[in-house]
Scaffold this active site. Structure first.
Site, mmCIF file in Angstrom:
data_model
loop_
_atom_site.group_PDB
_atom_site.id
_atom_site.type_symbol
_atom_site.label_atom_id
_atom_site.label_comp_id
_atom_site.label_asym_id
_atom_site.label_seq_id
_atom_site.Cartn_x
_atom_site.Cartn_y
_atom_site.Cartn_z
ATOM 1 C CE LYS A 179 -12.800 -7.340 1.907
ATOM 2 N NZ LYS A 179 -11.640 -6.558 1.425
ATOM 3 C CB SER A 196 -4.306 -6.721 4.542
ATOM 4 O OG SER A 196 -3.855 -5.489 4.065
ATOM 5 C CG HIS A 202 -1.934 -1.009 1.359
ATOM 6 N ND1 HIS A 202 -2.060 -1.809 2.468
ATOM 7 C CD2 HIS A 202 -2.910 -1.402 0.502
ATOM 8 C CE1 HIS A 202 -3.092 -2.638 2.303
ATOM 9 N NE2 HIS A 202 -3.615 -2.421 1.115
HETATM 10 P P1 ADP Z 1 -9.824 -3.701 -0.455
HETATM 11 O O1 ADP Z 1 -10.425 -4.516 0.653
HETATM 12 O O2 ADP Z 1 -10.648 -2.514 -0.842
HETATM 13 O O3 ADP Z 1 -9.313 -4.490 -1.636
HETATM 14 P P2 ADP Z 1 -7.096 -3.449 0.415
HETATM 15 O O4 ADP Z 1 -6.605 -2.746 1.620
HETATM 16 O O5 ADP Z 1 -6.931 -4.927 0.361
HETATM 17 O O6 ADP Z 1 -8.575 -3.018 0.253
HETATM 18 O O7 ADP Z 1 -6.413 -2.829 -0.869
HETATM 19 C C1 ADP Z 1 -6.609 -1.501 -1.273
HETATM 20 C C2 ADP Z 1 -6.041 -1.331 -2.659
HETATM 21 O O8 ADP Z 1 -4.627 -1.532 -2.621
HETATM 22 C C3 ADP Z 1 -6.571 -2.325 -3.698
HETATM 23 O O9 ADP Z 1 -6.619 -1.689 -4.965
HETATM 24 C C4 ADP Z 1 -5.516 -3.407 -3.707
HETATM 25 O O10 ADP Z 1 -5.494 -4.099 -4.938
HETATM 26 C C5 ADP Z 1 -4.270 -2.571 -3.514
HETATM 27 N N1 ADP Z 1 -3.176 -3.345 -2.923
HETATM 28 C C6 ADP Z 1 -3.190 -4.089 -1.818
HETATM 29 N N2 ADP Z 1 -1.998 -4.674 -1.588
HETATM 30 C C7 ADP Z 1 -1.194 -4.284 -2.612
HETATM 31 C C8 ADP Z 1 0.155 -4.573 -2.993
HETATM 32 N N3 ADP Z 1 0.921 -5.395 -2.282
HETATM 33 N N4 ADP Z 1 0.654 -3.991 -4.122
HETATM 34 C C9 ADP Z 1 -0.145 -3.188 -4.859
HETATM 35 N N5 ADP Z 1 -1.428 -2.879 -4.567
HETATM 36 C C10 ADP Z 1 -1.950 -3.426 -3.469
#
Ligand code: ADP
Length: 160
Positions: free
Chosen positions: A42, A129, A18
């Protein structure tokens, strides 16, 4: 005109993947709002406040970044803040279908807002995550995949 983007997500908890998207996003936009979402479907490990505090601590004082949360519809928040970009990150093909659906739906809801995707940094391809929580809950090391403050908070949560 200033380009303002909103980067929405669960951030439960924030990972180095992130943070990489935030840093790189700032190279193409002027202001970024990191939006911690409430998702009633969630179950989350950290409260919204805890997630915001961790992101704040990692980002530090950057006048171009703001951290916020919003319980309503994302496109409403984006317009309310005078932004017109939704920033998202993409890892594997498995991210694609969900991201594609969300982007199409959000464009249907508001045609003035564009979703912009940044490819993950190769080092963070596997940084999710969900996976990090699984490893940490079993006592595995997540150092180097999450900021140190997050590593400590995970340890605290799971040692209770
Ligand atoms: P959500 O539950 O909305 O998917 P996340 O916190 O999992 O929320 O992710 C938020 C955004 O960040 C999403 O677009 C996800 O694809 C992106 N993201 C999460 N982890 C990574 C990573 N390691 N590299 C690039 N983008 C990421």
């Amino acid at each position: 005109m200033k380009k303002i983007a909103v980067y929405p997500g669960s951030f439960d908890p924030v990972t180095n993947g992130h943070i990489d998207i935030i840093r790189r996003g700032l190279r193409i936009i002027d202001e970024l709002i990191v939006l911690v979402s409430y998702n009633p479907d969630k179950s989350s490990l950290f409260t919204v406040e805890e997630r915001i505090d961790m992101i704040k601590e990692v980002i530090g004082n950057n006048p171009r970044v703001r951290i916020d949360s919003f319980p309503g519809l994302l496109v409403d928040y984006v317009r309310k803040e005078g932004a017109d970009i939704i920033l998202r990150g993409l890892r594997a093909v498995s991210d694609f279908e969900y991201e594609f659906q969300m982007a199409i739906m959000n464009r249907r809801l508001n045609r003035d807002i564009e979703t912009v995707f940044l490819m993950t940094g190769y080092k963070w391809f596997y940084a999710s995550s969900q996976l990090i929580k699984e490893v940490a809950s079993l006592g595995g090391s997540v150092g180097g995949i999450v900021p140190d403050i997050v590593r400590k908070k995970l340890q605290e949560k799971y040692s209770k």
